[in-house]
Design a protein around this motif. Structure first.
Motif, short mmCIF file in Angstrom:
data_model
loop_
_atom_site.label_atom_id
_atom_site.label_comp_id
_atom_site.label_asym_id
_atom_site.label_seq_id
_atom_site.Cartn_x
_atom_site.Cartn_y
_atom_site.Cartn_z
N VAL A 126 36.96 29.42 45.65
CA VAL A 126 37.48 30.53 44.84
C VAL A 126 38.48 30.00 43.82
O VAL A 126 38.39 30.31 42.62
CB VAL A 126 38.14 31.61 45.74
CG1 VAL A 126 38.92 32.62 44.90
CG2 VAL A 126 37.09 32.31 46.59
N GLU A 127 39.41 29.18 44.27
CA GLU A 127 40.48 28.69 43.37
C GLU A 127 39.92 27.80 42.27
O GLU A 127 40.48 27.74 41.17
CB GLU A 127 41.56 27.96 44.17
CG GLU A 127 42.37 28.86 45.10
CD GLU A 127 42.93 30.09 44.40
OE1 GLU A 127 43.39 29.98 43.25
OE2 GLU A 127 42.86 31.19 44.98
N ALA A 128 38.83 27.08 42.54
CA ALA A 128 38.23 26.18 41.55
C ALA A 128 37.18 26.89 40.69
O ALA A 128 36.49 26.25 39.90
CB ALA A 128 37.61 24.97 42.24
N ASN A 129 37.08 28.21 40.86
CA ASN A 129 36.10 29.03 40.11
C ASN A 129 34.66 28.63 40.40
O ASN A 129 33.78 28.81 39.56
CB ASN A 129 36.38 28.96 38.60
CG ASN A 129 35.80 30.17 37.86
OD1 ASN A 129 35.59 31.22 38.47
ND2 ASN A 129 35.56 30.03 36.57
N GLY A 165 32.07 36.39 41.50
CA GLY A 165 31.38 37.66 41.68
C GLY A 165 31.36 38.17 43.12
O GLY A 165 30.60 39.06 43.44
N TRP A 166 32.22 37.64 43.98
CA TRP A 166 32.24 38.13 45.37
C TRP A 166 32.98 39.46 45.43
O TRP A 166 33.91 39.70 44.68
CB TRP A 166 32.85 37.10 46.31
CG TRP A 166 34.15 36.50 45.90
CD1 TRP A 166 34.34 35.49 45.01
CD2 TRP A 166 35.46 36.90 46.35
NE1 TRP A 166 35.68 35.24 44.88
CE2 TRP A 166 36.39 36.08 45.69
CE3 TRP A 166 35.93 37.86 47.25
CZ2 TRP A 166 37.77 36.19 45.90
CZ3 TRP A 166 37.30 37.98 47.47
CH2 TRP A 166 38.19 37.15 46.79
N ARG A 167 32.50 40.34 46.31
CA ARG A 167 33.03 41.70 46.37
C ARG A 167 34.03 41.90 47.49
O ARG A 167 34.95 42.70 47.37
CB ARG A 167 31.89 42.70 46.47
CG ARG A 167 30.98 42.64 45.24
CD ARG A 167 29.71 43.44 45.46
NE ARG A 167 29.97 44.86 45.52
CZ ARG A 167 29.96 45.65 44.46
NH1 ARG A 167 29.69 45.18 43.27
NH2 ARG A 167 30.22 46.94 44.58
N ILE A 168 33.82 41.20 48.58
CA ILE A 168 34.80 41.25 49.68
C ILE A 168 34.95 39.86 50.28
O ILE A 168 34.08 39.01 50.13
CB ILE A 168 34.40 42.24 50.81
CG1 ILE A 168 33.00 41.92 51.35
CG2 ILE A 168 34.45 43.70 50.35
CD1 ILE A 168 32.65 42.69 52.63
N VAL A 169 36.09 39.66 50.93
CA VAL A 169 36.30 38.42 51.69
C VAL A 169 35.23 38.34 52.78
O VAL A 169 34.98 39.35 53.46
CB VAL A 169 37.72 38.44 52.32
CG1 VAL A 169 37.91 37.27 53.29
CG2 VAL A 169 38.78 38.42 51.22
N PRO A 170 34.57 37.18 52.96
CA PRO A 170 33.58 37.06 54.04
C PRO A 170 34.21 37.48 55.37
O PRO A 170 35.36 37.12 55.65
CB PRO A 170 33.24 35.56 54.05
CG PRO A 170 33.62 35.05 52.70
CD PRO A 170 34.76 35.90 52.22
N SER A 171 33.46 38.23 56.17
CA SER A 171 34.06 38.82 57.38
C SER A 171 34.66 37.76 58.30
O SER A 171 35.72 37.98 58.88
CB SER A 171 33.03 39.67 58.12
OG SER A 171 31.91 38.87 58.43
#
Lengths: 221, 221
Positions: free
Chosen positions: A15-18, A22-28
């Motif tokens: 996430v930090e490195a891009n 386009g993710w909508r929620i944090v993986p469960s």
């Protein structure tokens, strides 16, 4: 458990490195990991590391009288924290709910992110022209945002620039690019640009340096 | 110790997010951390996470016959690993030594990074035009690089593009930007761009998506 932590750390770094977009929620399987990250000290350590980079970059940037040296800072989860809101929403493990989020923002009680407030004060003291640029809707959230910022110590910036009617419905990259192009057209040189989303830091006129504040709780396209 | 791990993790994330720039060696207090990171499994997990992002992005990218859909991959620590070299040099805790590095590269024994080789094979199979673009000097290192790549399974790409005389002394961003502009001028659409350095991924014509492979051992401006 060890492999879950390893997996979630890899996801967070992506996430930090891009790399993860386009993710909508944090993986469960990473909700608990993100909770520990945000509350257990590593988030603060990571923010401090970014602010340290800003501070050492700043040492080499001189402001001359009459020059229009600007810095741009995003608001949500850059200057002001929405952690109290996301704490109640599984740290991003639930889909975004705009109604409850607006209610939260309208209360005007977002706390400052302390390290960012510290560097903000340094920028003001050094007489940079600081622009706070946010996708928050100006008409609806203008007053509460200005009050929240002031109450938390963000005082002395050149201007708070919010999303006006003209930019409603535009993505963050075109909206923020348009604002930055306008500033450059007015003669500002953007020396630094700070945000918790890559959509704050990509597009046109991104500035001499960009600084990505960590945020594993949500993604703004 | 816990706070040192926390500090070094923050430093590593700052590197991956392009917040820490221009560093010459790994901070001395983080050399052991980087060793554990590279050898203890987290590096592999992080590479896997990036490659997983590439794979799921690829699912939505169709290649049509006659279209010039391109991918660009960097070579050093993207396709081929220099870890055996850096193992002997404190994992980046020593200043870069170009003579010993050239000797290492000329041996032509860099191992493939397995997950990257896997996605490379998928790209070839999917009939993308794959370009390997590297700042390695063509005249001096052309033969050993081509042989090393082939021996490690990197077979089927459109072209290996190396630094020619004309680009000697140029930084990575202008060099790689010039190569990408040329490809775009030839009608290629750059669907993806993969590198372990932000200087692979910034500048002109960066491509529809960029993928940052982790590398906490050195920084190429």
């Amino acid at each position: 458990m060890a492999s879950e932590v390893s997996y979630c750390l890899s996801w967070r770094v992506a996430v930090e490195a891009n790399n993860a977009r386009g993710w909508r929620i944090v993986p469960s399987q990473c909700v608990r990991y993100v909770e520990n990250y945000m509350l257990g000290g590593q988030y603060s350590s990571d923010v401090d590391a970014v602010v340290d980079q800003m501070a050492s970059y700043l040492e080499g940037v001189a402001v001359e009288d009459g020059e229009k040296d600007a810095w741009i800072l995003d608001v949500d989860d850059t200057c002001l924290s929405n952690l109290p809101y996301y704490r109640e929403r599984h740290f991003g493990g639930e889909p975004f709910d705009s109604a409850s989020y607006k209610n939260w923002v309208m209360r005007g009680v977002c706390p400052a992110i302390p390290a960012v407030l510290g560097i903000y004060e340094k920028l003001i003291e050094r007489r940079f022209h600081v622009f706070l640029v946010t996708g928050r809707d100006e008409e609806l959230l203008g007053a509460c945002t200005a009050e929240n910022l002031a109450a938390q110590g963000f005082v002395g910036h050149q201007k708070l620039i919010m999303r006006s009617r003209a930019h409603r419905g535009h993505g963050a990259v075109p909206f923020k690019s348009a604002i930055r192009r306008q500033l450059v057209a007015e003669g500002y040189r953007i020396r630094g640009n700070v945000g918790d989303q890559w959509s704050d830091l990509l597009g046109d006129c991104v500035g001499d340096r960009t600084f990505k504040i960590p945020n594993p709780m949500y993604f703004v396209p």
